[in-house]
Design an enzyme around this catalytic site. Structure first.
Site, PDB file in Angstrom:
ATOM      1  N   ASP A  12       0.818  -1.218   0.000  1.00 14.54           N
ATOM      2  CA  ASP A  12       0.000   0.000   0.000  1.00 14.54           C
ATOM      3  C   ASP A  12       0.850   1.265   0.000  1.00 14.54           C
ATOM      4  O   ASP A  12       0.464   2.288   0.536  1.00 14.54           O
ATOM      5  CB  ASP A  12      -0.955   0.036   1.216  1.00 14.54           C
ATOM      6  CG  ASP A  12      -1.714  -1.263   1.367  1.00 14.54           C
ATOM      7  OD1 ASP A  12      -2.314  -1.703   0.380  1.00 14.54           O
ATOM      8  OD2 ASP A  12      -1.699  -1.853   2.470  1.00 14.54           O
ATOM      9  N   LYS A  15       2.026   2.278  -5.040  1.00 16.42           N
ATOM     10  CA  LYS A  15       2.643   1.790  -6.288  1.00 16.42           C
ATOM     11  C   LYS A  15       1.778   2.134  -7.486  1.00 16.42           C
ATOM     12  O   LYS A  15       2.277   2.436  -8.560  1.00 16.42           O
ATOM     13  CB  LYS A  15       2.833   0.260  -6.239  1.00 16.42           C
ATOM     14  CG  LYS A  15       3.779  -0.193  -5.150  1.00 16.42           C
ATOM     15  CD  LYS A  15       3.889  -1.703  -5.102  1.00 16.42           C
ATOM     16  CE  LYS A  15       2.648  -2.412  -4.609  1.00 16.42           C
ATOM     17  NZ  LYS A  15       2.280  -2.141  -3.215  1.00 16.42           N
ATOM     18  N   GLY A  39      -4.468  -3.946  -4.523  1.00 18.29           N
ATOM     19  CA  GLY A  39      -5.469  -2.902  -4.739  1.00 18.29           C
ATOM     20  C   GLY A  39      -4.757  -1.648  -5.195  1.00 18.29           C
ATOM     21  O   GLY A  39      -4.325  -0.864  -4.377  1.00 18.29           O
ATOM     22  N   HIS A  40      -4.577  -1.518  -6.489  1.00 17.85           N
ATOM     23  CA  HIS A  40      -3.885  -0.338  -6.993  1.00 17.85           C
ATOM     24  C   HIS A  40      -4.890   0.723  -7.382  1.00 17.85           C
ATOM     25  O   HIS A  40      -5.761   0.483  -8.211  1.00 17.85           O
ATOM     26  CB  HIS A  40      -3.038  -0.697  -8.223  1.00 17.85           C
ATOM     27  CG  HIS A  40      -1.815  -1.464  -7.860  1.00 17.85           C
ATOM     28  ND1 HIS A  40      -0.911  -1.906  -8.782  1.00 17.85           N
ATOM     29  CD2 HIS A  40      -1.355  -1.852  -6.663  1.00 17.85           C
ATOM     30  CE1 HIS A  40       0.054  -2.543  -8.148  1.00 17.85           C
ATOM     31  NE2 HIS A  40      -0.191  -2.527  -6.871  1.00 17.85           N
ATOM     32  N   GLN A 227       1.725  -6.301  -3.526  1.00 18.06           N
ATOM     33  CA  GLN A 227       2.175  -6.454  -2.141  1.00 18.06           C
ATOM     34  C   GLN A 227       3.569  -5.811  -2.017  1.00 18.06           C
ATOM     35  O   GLN A 227       3.808  -4.809  -2.652  1.00 18.06           O
ATOM     36  CB  GLN A 227       2.167  -7.915  -1.676  1.00 18.06           C
ATOM     37  CG  GLN A 227       0.752  -8.467  -1.530  1.00 18.06           C
ATOM     38  CD  GLN A 227       0.234  -9.066  -2.812  1.00 18.06           C
ATOM     39  OE1 GLN A 227       0.940  -9.781  -3.488  1.00 18.06           O
ATOM     40  NE2 GLN A 227      -0.991  -8.786  -3.137  1.00 18.06           N
TER      41      GLN A 227
HETATM   42  P1  GDP Z   1      -0.726   0.618  -3.790  1.00 11.01           P
HETATM   43  O1  GDP Z   1      -1.429  -0.674  -3.636  1.00 11.01           O
HETATM   44  O2  GDP Z   1       0.721   0.518  -3.394  1.00 11.01           O
HETATM   45  O3  GDP Z   1      -0.929   1.268  -5.131  1.00 11.01           O
HETATM   46  O4  GDP Z   1      -1.348   1.598  -2.729  1.00 11.01           O
HETATM   47  P2  GDP Z   1      -2.810   2.204  -2.655  1.00 11.01           P
HETATM   48  O5  GDP Z   1      -3.640   1.932  -3.829  1.00 11.01           O
HETATM   49  O6  GDP Z   1      -3.360   1.901  -1.311  1.00 11.01           O
HETATM   50  O7  GDP Z   1      -2.435   3.734  -2.792  1.00 11.01           O
HETATM   51  C1  GDP Z   1      -2.345   4.548  -1.834  1.00 11.01           C
HETATM   52  C2  GDP Z   1      -3.395   5.655  -1.807  1.00 11.01           C
HETATM   53  O8  GDP Z   1      -2.705   6.845  -1.558  1.00 11.01           O
HETATM   54  C3  GDP Z   1      -4.190   5.910  -3.077  1.00 11.01           C
HETATM   55  O9  GDP Z   1      -5.484   6.336  -2.713  1.00 11.01           O
HETATM   56  C4  GDP Z   1      -3.437   7.035  -3.747  1.00 11.01           C
HETATM   57  O10 GDP Z   1      -4.261   7.863  -4.556  1.00 11.01           O
HETATM   58  C5  GDP Z   1      -2.922   7.800  -2.557  1.00 11.01           C
HETATM   59  N1  GDP Z   1      -1.630   8.438  -2.757  1.00 11.01           N
HETATM   60  C6  GDP Z   1      -0.575   8.016  -3.509  1.00 11.01           C
HETATM   61  N2  GDP Z   1       0.453   8.876  -3.376  1.00 11.01           N
HETATM   62  C7  GDP Z   1       0.044   9.849  -2.521  1.00 11.01           C
HETATM   63  C8  GDP Z   1       0.658  11.007  -1.965  1.00 11.01           C
HETATM   64  O11 GDP Z   1       1.818  11.324  -2.219  1.00 11.01           O
HETATM   65  N3  GDP Z   1      -0.073  11.750  -1.084  1.00 11.01           N
HETATM   66  C9  GDP Z   1      -1.345  11.439  -0.747  1.00 11.01           C
HETATM   67  N4  GDP Z   1      -1.980  12.209   0.116  1.00 11.01           N
HETATM   68  N5  GDP Z   1      -1.966  10.355  -1.256  1.00 11.01           N
HETATM   69  C10 GDP Z   1      -1.283   9.578  -2.112  1.00 11.01           C
END
Ligand code: GDP
Length: 440
Positions: A12, A15, A39-40, A227
């Site tokens: 999370d 990515k 969950g991207h 992950q």
């Molecule tokens: P993933 O599985 O690694 O892609 O992680 P997630 O889908 O849970 O992504 C993280 C969340 O944080 C998403 O809702 C993104 O839009 C948000 N997000 C990503 N980068 C940033 C950031 O730099 N700042 C903030 N506030 N939110 C972010």
């Protein structure tokens, strides 16, 4: 040069945004492990407006029409989930065709009995539950390793599929009966299986040959991890891990690309740490600060809605990830989430049974006993949201980032200051030094 994007903590890390931002510079985007537990979150532009969309199985590149997305052989595929995700994307106006979505014939299938087994096994663990997403991913990998799994390629031969589905369902039902789980209706499953064949067969391909040929043709491949390193079956906090190789090794075993093809590896890392489910988490904050980070960072599972555990940045983990994955650079995300804190701590080592170490211990028991050894840095107490140049950041935020980079042992190629693609600081010098150019 090909590029692998890998989570450097417990997942999370954001990515989705980084892959989505980089996808336009590549021809093919491929996933190599995991299932629809990823969950991207990506932003899809539709009818002039931005729409948030969570991808679980299909690589994030799917929203870029010209790219080819490949679900590699190391992924486990739930046909129901894949069909539903394809339909949802199409419903949102995203093109999903055999040209732009290819699924490896060697990927393994997650079948309904895997989901039932996942539930029954996790329930049987009681207080020692791993915190799986209950989507059958672990049991599907177990079947793969036990050499009784069904591969996606078997969906191209409906008669053979029916036969194997019947045999495997009978065996799984015996196991489910022992574990107190619900049995699976064999006839209904076989009937559903023939629908999967029709809907998915056009997308099934030997993606190992496809990817290697694409590379020979000079196409650039973006390899998307799901992950993260600390959830890797070999290198993570076992047994609180996922069932696949989520660190860089999986990029080869899960795609059929040789190690020499992987090119640059960039680790995505948050400005703090989160973890979903059970397992040791040395820098966890069970207080107001942890709650504030969760609220401001919207730290709730994209797939499950579960609140994530939150804590300080852990440089022991960061250094380990840099080592395991050979990270050439890091993409730091969510800096803006820390904007309001008075002070910020960074873990530089662990005290375990009175001994200080800068290494990740092999077992969950020792890591659970670890007290973080921390440095405290002053907060910057001013907004960083949307800042696109390093020099425009408050000087204390710059100091924080320099210290994180120094402790982690890798430079930051990207610093994300908000969820939008444009809310990013890109260090082209770092990218160039790594051999990757994104400038047109
Ligand atoms: P993933 O599985 O690694 O892609 O992680 P997630 O889908 O849970 O992504 C993280 C969340 O944080 C998403 O809702 C993104 O839009 C948000 N997000 C990503 N980068 C940033 C950031 O730099 N700042 C903030 N506030 N939110 C972010």
């Amino acid at each position: 040069m090909n590029l692998a994007i890998i989570g450097a903590q417990w997942g999370d890390e954001g990515k989705g945004k980084i892959v989505d931002m980089l996808a336009p510079h590549f021809d093919v985007v491929t996933r190599y492990q995991g299932g629809h537990n990823a969950g991207h979150t990506v932003i899809i532009r539709q009818g002039g407006a931005d729409q948030k969309f969570v991808l679980h199985l299909i690589p994030s590149g799917i929203t870029h029409a010209a790219k080819t997305c490949v679900i590699g052989n190391g992924v486990v595929v739930d046909p129901r989930a894949l069909i539903a995700e394809m339909a949802e994307l199409r419903g949102k106006g995203v093109e999903v065709t055999p040209r732009n979505l290819k699924v490896s014939n060697r990927a393994h299938l997650i079948l309904p009995y895997h989901v039932a087994l996942d539930r029954a096994i996790e329930a049987g663990r009681g207080g020692n539950a791993v915190g799986t997403t209950m989507r059958g991913i672990g049991p599907a990998y177990e079947d793969k390793m036990a050499r009784r799994g069904l591969m996606v390629g078997e969906l191209t031969d409906p008669a053979r599929l029916s036969e194997r589905l019947r045999a495997n369902t009978r065996q799984a039902n015996r196991l489910l009966a022992m574990l107190g789980g619900e049995p699976i209706d064999e006839d209904r499953l076989v009937e559903e299986g023939s629908q999967w064949c029709q809907l998915l067969a056009p997308h099934i391909e030997d993606t190992t040959y496809y990817l290697n040929q694409a590379m020979r043709d000079g196409q650039r491949i973006l390899i998307e991890g799901a992950q993260a390193t600390m959830l890797d079956i070999d290198h993570g906090t076992y047994p609180f891990v996922t069932s696949s190789s989520s660190s860089v090794g999986g990029a080869c075993t899960g795609t059929g690309l040789p190690p020499s093809a992987v090119g640059l590896v960039i680790g995505v890392i948050k400005a703090y740490t989160t973890r979903v489910g059970g397992g040791p988490f040395p820098t966890e904050l069970n207080d107001e600060t942890g709650e504030a980070i969760r609220a401001r960072g919207q730290e709730f599972g994209a797939s499950t809605g579960r609140p994530r555990r939150t804590g300080w940045f852990d440089a022991v983990i960061a250094r380990y990830s840099v080592m395991i994955n050979g990270l050439g650079a890091l993409a730091l995300t969510k800096l803006d989430v820390l904007d309001e804190l008075d002070e910020i701590r960074v873990c530089t080592g662990y005290r375990i049974n009175g001994q200080v170490t800068d290494r990740v211990p092999f077992d969950a028991e020792s890591l659970s006993a670890a007290e973080p050894v921390c440095e405290t840095l002053p907060g910057w107490k001013s907004p960083t949201r949307g800042i696109r140049r390093f020099n425009d950041l408050p000087s204390r935020a710059q100091d924080y980032l320099r210290r994180l980079s120094e402790l982690s042992g890798a430079p930051f190629a990207f610093i994300s200051t908000g969820p939008e693609r444009s809310e990013t600081i890109v260090d082209h010098d770092v990218l160039r030094a790594c051999g990757l150019s994104l400038e047109e």
